[in-house]
Write an enzyme that holds these catalytic residues in place. Structure first.
Site, short mmCIF file in Angstrom:
data_model
loop_
_atom_site.label_atom_id
_atom_site.label_comp_id
_atom_site.label_asym_id
_atom_site.label_seq_id
_atom_site.Cartn_x
_atom_site.Cartn_y
_atom_site.Cartn_z
N ARG A 1 62.95 -3.41 56.47
CA ARG A 1 62.06 -3.62 57.60
C ARG A 1 62.08 -5.05 58.16
NH1 ARG A 1 59.03 0.96 58.50
NH2 ARG A 1 59.01 2.42 56.78
N GLY B 1 62.01 3.19 58.34
CA GLY B 1 61.80 4.34 57.46
C GLY B 1 62.93 5.35 57.50
N MET C 1 52.53 13.08 57.87
CA MET C 1 52.98 11.74 58.19
C MET C 1 53.07 11.55 59.70
SD MET C 1 56.15 9.83 56.31
CE MET C 1 55.48 9.15 54.81
N ASP D 1 60.97 -0.30 67.89
CA ASP D 1 61.04 -1.75 67.68
C ASP D 1 62.46 -2.21 67.35
OD1 ASP D 1 58.42 -2.22 68.21
OD2 ASP D 1 57.78 -2.34 66.11
N LYS E 1 66.21 6.70 66.13
CA LYS E 1 65.79 7.38 64.90
C LYS E 1 64.29 7.28 64.72
CE LYS E 1 64.49 5.15 61.89
NZ LYS E 1 64.05 4.11 60.97
N THR E 2 63.64 8.31 64.34
CA THR E 2 62.30 8.33 63.76
C THR E 2 61.87 9.74 63.48
OG1 THR E 2 60.08 8.57 64.69
CG2 THR E 2 61.62 7.39 66.01
N GLU F 1 58.12 14.14 51.40
CA GLU F 1 58.78 15.41 51.14
C GLU F 1 59.84 15.75 52.18
OE1 GLU F 1 55.67 14.69 50.96
OE2 GLU F 1 55.00 15.30 48.98
N ARG G 1 51.89 7.84 61.92
CA ARG G 1 50.74 6.99 62.14
C ARG G 1 50.33 6.91 63.59
NH1 ARG G 1 49.57 2.98 58.54
NH2 ARG G 1 47.86 2.47 59.93
N LYS H 1 40.72 32.57 49.64
CA LYS H 1 39.55 31.84 49.14
C LYS H 1 39.60 30.33 49.33
CE LYS H 1 41.23 31.83 44.37
NZ LYS H 1 41.03 32.29 42.98
N ASP I 1 58.90 10.49 63.21
CA ASP I 1 57.64 10.64 63.95
C ASP I 1 57.83 11.23 65.34
OD1 ASP I 1 56.68 9.34 61.79
OD2 ASP I 1 56.07 7.51 62.82
#
Lengths: 534, 534
Positions: free
Chosen positions: B142, B78, B247, B173, B199-200, B408, B249, B239, B202
């Site tokens: 991937r 990703g 994002m 991975d 890299k990630t 985004e 997982r 209100k 997450d």
């Protein structure tokens, strides 16, 4: 209250002022004005606030001195970036005229005036909110100021606080009501002035006198930032079509501006759909054809911008919804639909069809705003492509993703443009009051030039009015500015969209910058630039 | 290619380099290392790349001169902000060592190496992408590099292009596979080195050696910007309750970092839910109680952050899903559910229950990723509040809005931190290759200090490995870093969340700034700051 590093640093920003508002200020008056339409009727409705001249503020060597003025400020309707800076400009404007003047903020919208809910906005309060987004300083609300008992109730607190004028920050309706209030107080000789300020992120409050309504700049840039990020992702992953719905119920200015900033593959403009009498199927076919064309060159990805109000601009959908409202209100079956409407109804995805018939508002009406237009379109495009695939007309993949941006931008910290523009609007409002004006809207023009050359002044609100039917009654209203199909912004988009559709011409605007090169930090919207150039 | 003003201005940014990489560079080696677990097994699997020392780059007066090196670069998985800057750093690093060296980019991920799809990355290409977001320079993919025939196929193009080393930018991975490839080429004596880069977005690839994986900083700041804007809107309109899914997982780092930056009323951390064996009803009750408490003090608004992977961390939901998978695969009825699972199933909103049973992936499994957790939670909270209302336990309104942020932020233009960090990682990778290393990951440490004091080097990938069961087989893998409940970031959150829940303590971070005060432009994430301080 804990603050982010940006909040702290940004608090020190001193908005740039037009030359006409910097030192001593004097007023220059033009010729008498006429309303945009229905002159006789508007004149009859506003005998005390009709026909006044446009005014402009110009520098003078005379220092500004006047009696201390107490003012009231009201935020009306949806949030828009820069509202706090209007208040700050107004505050500084009052204090500049006489430090003994006071500013009162009515709480949670026009209802605060009616119900006497207010706070005094002191230096300490104001300094907390300089150059910040949101309307949380005093809150906003949607109470409509339109009845005499509201005006009279407001007058009590106005008298109690010694308030000379009320400034109302709002959209077209709120400014219309500001003028009605101004007229009422003038007719009664209450000696209370009312001034309006043009706000809406939708961008639909503009005309020859109002270049743009505040908040539109910041909101569009915020949406364009995330759209650009999504486009970069689409272009990197090369496997998704992103359907992006953008806030704006009645006009497509936001979608158009974002398209001009980001160059997506597709952008639907509601006003064009209506003008060309397009059907839902026309729109679906248009999108599907572009998806198929891009797939043919190996590009199974792209972006589609969709204005929030689209459904209500599709003439056939409007008729379907009207028929459904009638049938369902009378408890009749859907067999009563005309054949055209029945066909459209049958073409809708099950979930949308269900929603149209099952979920109704307290008045029994279909709730159009609940329709997830971005999903409706992608689902129908997917179905069409599946048919085309069987026919060999589509070879590729179609995997949609959905987004809706609205709340993400309405309360962003104002861009330099909005920070400056709003601050100048607030200062203009103070000067309009000091010069005895009522029924005026504060305006700032020439805003594609450097801020020093901006022209601040005021315009009689009646000048922007005409008569329109609202809820079955003819009413004086400020004309809503929809996207003009012969205007430069739309024409620029239309001249480029085929290339943007087929090729990948994405532009990535990035986040709003407050420091740095002026071309990065201070540029107004593409819409405004194109309109001013034209 | 049309570019925004920001793109143009930002292209000129010269990333700050650690002192150790600025001029002449020499290498300092530490003691032999051990793997994180299962030392004997990992050693046996990686006889050629096990036990190597951690290395650090230090300045030297000697100029950098070496034979020209040709390198290959691969983006795997990703998108994450800063990928292009790793490539730019690598390119500049190669050229600094010898201008005759070349860099080849394999296209659309590891598959590009296997299928011999590549481009030469010249000065002209590189300059187009300096400090930009996205992975569109060469694309990502991937494909998993794990089979001998892939390694051998890759070798052909490596030989053809005279490539000395391949640099693989990826997550846990991909870096594991980079090490498998390094080991394979070393075992075969092919003389081809392999280097990884962490890299990630997450944030789950980190450990004692890797302070943070790149992209996490920019992505979190982008999400925090829009969350802050939404919070300001919530606090102005007063209100809506905004349910915001983020994002990520497998780990809740993004949600936690965004919570630390924005101080929402509620943030759910998956790892805590699992550790405390919480049920869906526990979570719903927790949220509903805060909604009710705030309503009691007149605050019918708030924000809830939800990590994307939440459902799979709720032990009882996990069991329900496993049972559904078994029953549905065998075509059995839901009567076979255990009573606990049947009760949970019955408590789910109809749409979610339907989705769990009807929409299955090609393997017949429930598609957990399709569940709109933000809507699931708000619907269940709404139901509970309705019951409480009847019982008099809730007096207020509950109107939810929903958001999901992922695309985004994944391709936002890198923050100064990520731009600098990635560029240094790329330069480190070049130095690792020049120093004959393989099976290493490029690392940069001490990044909460000013960039000059950052420490660049490399770590043997085997050092981060242990054995874990994957798809029924024991495999060597890099341990995923989940949120640690005894770590400083979570503990800081936990110590404050009750106050954030009850009061309104929203912080508005605003958009990423590239120019301006250093505390606005250069601060690392709160997570990193708290971890380093601890």
């Amino acid at each position: 209250m804990e603050k982010s590093a940006l909040q702290k640093a940004r608090a020190a920003y001193q908005p740039k002022l037009p030359a006409g508002l910097r030192g001593g200020v004097t007023i220059k008056e033009g010729a008498p004005t006429q309303s945009a339409g229905n002159q006789e009727e508007i004149k009859a409705l506003f005998p005390n606030t009709y026909g006044m001249p446009i005014v402009e503020f110009v520098p003078t060597d005379q220092p500004c001195i006047c009696e201390p003025m107490n003012l009231g400020i009201i935020l009306s309707g949806g949030q828009a970036p820069g509202g706090h800076n209007v208040i700050c400009g107004l505050f500084d404007g009052i204090k500049k005229l006489n430090p003994a003047g006071k500013l009162y903020g009515f709480l949670m919208g026009p209802g605060g005036l009616v119900d006497h809910k207010y706070i005094e906005l002191t230096d300490a309060v104001i300094d907390e909110y300089r150059n910040t987004g949101g309307f949380d300083m005093i809150g906003s609300g949607r109470t409509k100021l339109e009845k005499e008992d509201q005006f009279e109730s407001g007058l009590k607190i106005i008298r109690e606080l010694g308030i000379k004028a009320v400034v109302i920050i709002g959209g077209d309706d709120s400014n219309t009501n500001a003028c009605v209030l101004a007229e009422y107080y003038a007719a009664k000789n209450y000696g209370v002035q009312v001034i309006g300020c043009p706000k809406t992120i939708d961008g639909d409050l503009k005309n020859e006198q109002i270049e743009t309504s505040f908040g539109f700049d910041t909101a569009c840039k915020t949406y364009a930032e995330v759209i650009g990020n999504i486009q970069r992702d689409a272009n990197s992953a090369r496997k998704y079509w992103h359907f992006i719905k953008l806030m704006g119920r009645s006009a497509s200015h936001i979608a158009l501006e974002c398209a001009l900033q980001t160059q997506p593959n597709i952008c639907i403009i509601s006003e064009e759909v209506e003008a060309k009498n397009q059907t839902l199927d026309d729109i679906v076919t248009y999108i599907a054809e572009i998806v198929a064309k891009r797939a043919a060159s190996g590009n199974n990805f792209g972006t589609v911008l969709i204005p929030e109000g689209l459904i209500e601009f599709i003439p056939a959908m409007k008729r379907l919804i009207a028929e459904l409202n009638d049938l369902l209100a009378d408890g009749k079956s859907l067999d009563g639909l005309t054949s055209e409407s029945a066909a459209i109804y049958a073409s809708l995805p099950e979930s949308v069809a269900k929603q149209l018939t099952l979920e109704r508002d307290p008045h029994g009406n279909v709730q159009v705003s609940l329709i997830e237009t971005e999903k409706l379109l992608s689902e129908m495009v997917g179905k069409k492509l599946a048919v085309w695939k069987k026919e060999g007309k589509f070879v590729g993949k179609f995997a949609p993703q959905h987004h809706f941006f609205g709340y993400e931008g309405r309360c962003a910290a104002p861009s330099n443009y909005d920070a400056d523009y709003c601050y100048a609007l607030g200062q203009s409002a103070a000067q309009l009051v000091a010069n005895g004006k009522t029924g005026y809207m504060a305006v700032v023009k020439n805003t594609t030039a450097p801020a020093a050359e901006w022209i601040a002044g005021g315009v009689p609100i009646t000048m922007m009015m005409n008569m329109e039917r609202r809820n079955g009654e003819m009413k004086p209203v400020i004309k809503k500015a929809l996207v003009e199909l012969d205007g430069a912004p739309f024409k620029t988009f239309a001249a480029n969209r085929d290339e943007w559709a087929e090729k990948t011409c994405f532009v990535y605007p990035g986040p709003i910058q407050y420091w740095g090169p002026t071309e990065v930090c201070d540029e107004p919207t593409k819409t405004l630039q194109l309109e001013q150039k034209a």
